[in-house]
Design a protein around this motif. Structure first.
Motif, short mmCIF file in Angstrom:
data_model
loop_
_atom_site.label_atom_id
_atom_site.label_comp_id
_atom_site.label_asym_id
_atom_site.label_seq_id
_atom_site.Cartn_x
_atom_site.Cartn_y
_atom_site.Cartn_z
N LYS A 1 21.35 4.57 50.12
CA LYS A 1 21.41 4.98 51.54
C LYS A 1 22.69 5.75 51.83
CE LYS A 1 22.71 0.23 52.56
NZ LYS A 1 22.22 -1.01 53.12
N GLY A 2 22.53 6.83 52.60
CA GLY A 2 23.70 7.61 53.01
C GLY A 2 24.11 8.72 52.06
N LEU A 3 23.54 8.72 50.84
CA LEU A 3 23.93 9.78 49.90
C LEU A 3 23.19 11.09 50.24
CD1 LEU A 3 23.95 7.88 46.46
CD2 LEU A 3 25.89 8.40 47.97
N ALA A 4 23.89 12.20 50.06
CA ALA A 4 23.27 13.51 50.29
C ALA A 4 22.31 13.83 49.15
CB ALA A 4 24.36 14.57 50.35
N ALA A 5 21.30 14.64 49.46
CA ALA A 5 20.38 15.11 48.41
C ALA A 5 21.18 15.75 47.28
CB ALA A 5 19.40 16.13 49.01
N GLY A 6 20.81 15.42 46.04
CA GLY A 6 21.48 16.03 44.88
C GLY A 6 22.71 15.28 44.40
N THR A 7 22.99 14.11 45.00
CA THR A 7 24.19 13.36 44.60
C THR A 7 23.95 12.62 43.29
OG1 THR A 7 24.80 13.06 46.93
CG2 THR A 7 25.89 11.63 45.34
N ILE A 8 24.93 12.73 42.39
CA ILE A 8 24.87 11.98 41.12
C ILE A 8 25.30 10.53 41.38
CG2 ILE A 8 25.32 14.00 39.69
CD1 ILE A 8 28.26 12.83 39.41
N THR A 9 24.99 9.64 40.43
CA THR A 9 25.34 8.22 40.61
C THR A 9 26.10 7.69 39.40
OG1 THR A 9 23.35 7.18 39.69
CG2 THR A 9 23.19 7.99 41.96
N ASP A 10 26.11 6.37 39.30
CA ASP A 10 26.84 5.68 38.22
C ASP A 10 26.53 6.21 36.81
OD1 ASP A 10 24.22 4.68 38.50
OD2 ASP A 10 24.75 2.70 37.78
N ASP A 11 25.27 6.59 36.60
CA ASP A 11 24.86 7.02 35.26
C ASP A 11 25.73 8.18 34.77
OD1 ASP A 11 21.90 5.63 35.16
OD2 ASP A 11 22.48 6.29 37.15
N THR A 12 25.85 9.20 35.60
CA THR A 12 26.64 10.38 35.22
C THR A 12 28.13 10.06 35.25
OG1 THR A 12 24.93 11.75 36.21
CG2 THR A 12 27.05 12.81 35.75
N GLU A 13 28.55 9.35 36.29
CA GLU A 13 29.99 9.08 36.42
C GLU A 13 30.51 8.24 35.26
OE1 GLU A 13 30.28 9.46 41.27
OE2 GLU A 13 30.67 7.52 40.36
N GLN A 14 29.72 7.23 34.86
CA GLN A 14 30.19 6.38 33.75
C GLN A 14 30.10 7.10 32.40
OE1 GLN A 14 28.62 2.38 33.81
NE2 GLN A 14 28.97 2.18 36.01
#
Ligand SMILES: [Mg+2]
Length: 346
Positions: A58-71
């Protein structure tokens, strides 16, 4: 820079950015059932915002990456800084810092169950090398791409040992190591110039070896399930394949579901990274992680220059100059391992 090295860097970026595409496309649909995804969004084929009450996105903009990419990027950086001996304490601290930072950003998408359990154990005095003895979910596989970029696939024993070393603190189990070895091997084969079918074959061999390492835990055999999952979807239309994956392979955070599912997606997409991302986003369950794994492997085999640039331009939260620098550093480490006089494509 040799031509082979620049091709390897292009494929390394393909792995990292391909993974980001799969992650961001699946971000709004993660944890939902395929039926709910269809009700809310129809067939997802482009970046969309999560619905207002989404439990973690919730609250993330379309196209936002998550934990998978960041980690994955975090692990890549620690790998480069660690040199030949992986620095477990540094890695665990980096994960803790990462979680603190994402909490401060207001994110609800935090550390996964195995990583969380391992870090709690470390905080209770268990050494970082032993904390991952029960970690069997897909967190290691989701972030393992950089190991595949840095490590040449041969000798396989050394390759899988490096995978296991990076898994030790959080996912030191037969299933998690086999899963991470499979994904890393597919990426490594791509970096060396292999196509997605070659990558799948290398993945199965690496998974077999990975399953002999770490603490044994019960669960279907990863190598056998990758072969089976690809067999049952081969030649199927996308909607039929999605049904087979959700009903039979499974799309949960269990490694033995989501990792074979990602290989099945690679098969249905016939190695096309954006197709792999789209299929994963509609599959239900751990859509973003399956997408990150499948599109990352596909991207390693196709290269960055063949990824859809119009979609890459709309990714949110990915620092492309950081990705470029990391890809170059990891490939440089790979070239050094292979030895002077040869090139990164061998
Ligand atoms: Mg995620």
């Amino acid at each position: 820079m040799s031509d082979a090295t620049s091709k390897a860097i292009d494929r390394a970026m393909g792995a990292l950015v391909g993974g980001a595409l799969g992650d961001a496309l699946g971000m709004p649909t993660q944890l939902l059932s395929p039926v709910r995804i269809a009700e809310l969004h129809g067939h997802v084929e482009d970046f969309i915002e999560p619905f207002a009450d989404h439990p973690v996105s919730k609250g993330l903009a379309a196209g936002t990456i998550t934990d998978d990419t960041e980690q994955a990027l975090l692990l890549g950086r620690i790998l480069v800084e660690s040199g030949d001996r992986f620095d477990h304490a540094r890695w665990v601290n980096a994960l803790l810092d990462w979680e603190r930072e994402v909490k401060a950003r207001g994110s609800y998408d935090l550390l996964g169950p195995s990583t969380k359990r391992a870090i709690d154990a470390i905080n209770n005095g268990v050494p970082a090398e032993e904390a991952g003895r029960s970690g069997d979910t897909n967190g290691a596989a989701m972030r393992i791409g950089p190991v595949g970029i840095m490590m040449p696939l041969e000798p396989l024993e050394a390759f899988v040992a490096k995978v296991a070393e990076t898994c030790r603190a959080t996912h030191n189990t037969s299933i998690a190591i086999a899963s991470a070895a499979a994904v890393a091997a597919a990426v490594s084969r791509g970096i060396a110039g292999g196509g997605w079918r070659d990558a799948s074959a290398s993945a199965v061999a690496a998974a077999r070896r990975g399953a002999t390492l770490g603490h044994w835990v019960t669960g279907g055999d990863i190598a056998a399930r990758i072969v089976w999952a690809q067999d049952i979807v081969r030649g199927k239309a996308i909607r039929d394949a999605i049904r087979l994956i959700t009903d039979l392979v499974g799309t949960g955070v269990a490694s033995q579901e989501s990792v074979p599912a990602a290989f099945a997606v690679l098969e249905v997409a016939r190695g096309d990274p954006w197709q792999a991302a789209i299929i994963s986003a509609n599959i239900g369950g751990d859509t973003d992680t399956i997408g990150a794994i499948a599109a990352g492997m596909a991207g390693a085999c196709s290269g960055f220059s063949r990824l859809p640039q119009q979609h890459i331009a709309r990714l949110v939260g990915l620092d492309m100059s950081e990705v470029r620098a990391l890809a170059a550093d990891l490939v440089a480490a790979r070239v050094a391992k292979i030895g002077s006089g040869k090139d990164a494509a061998e």
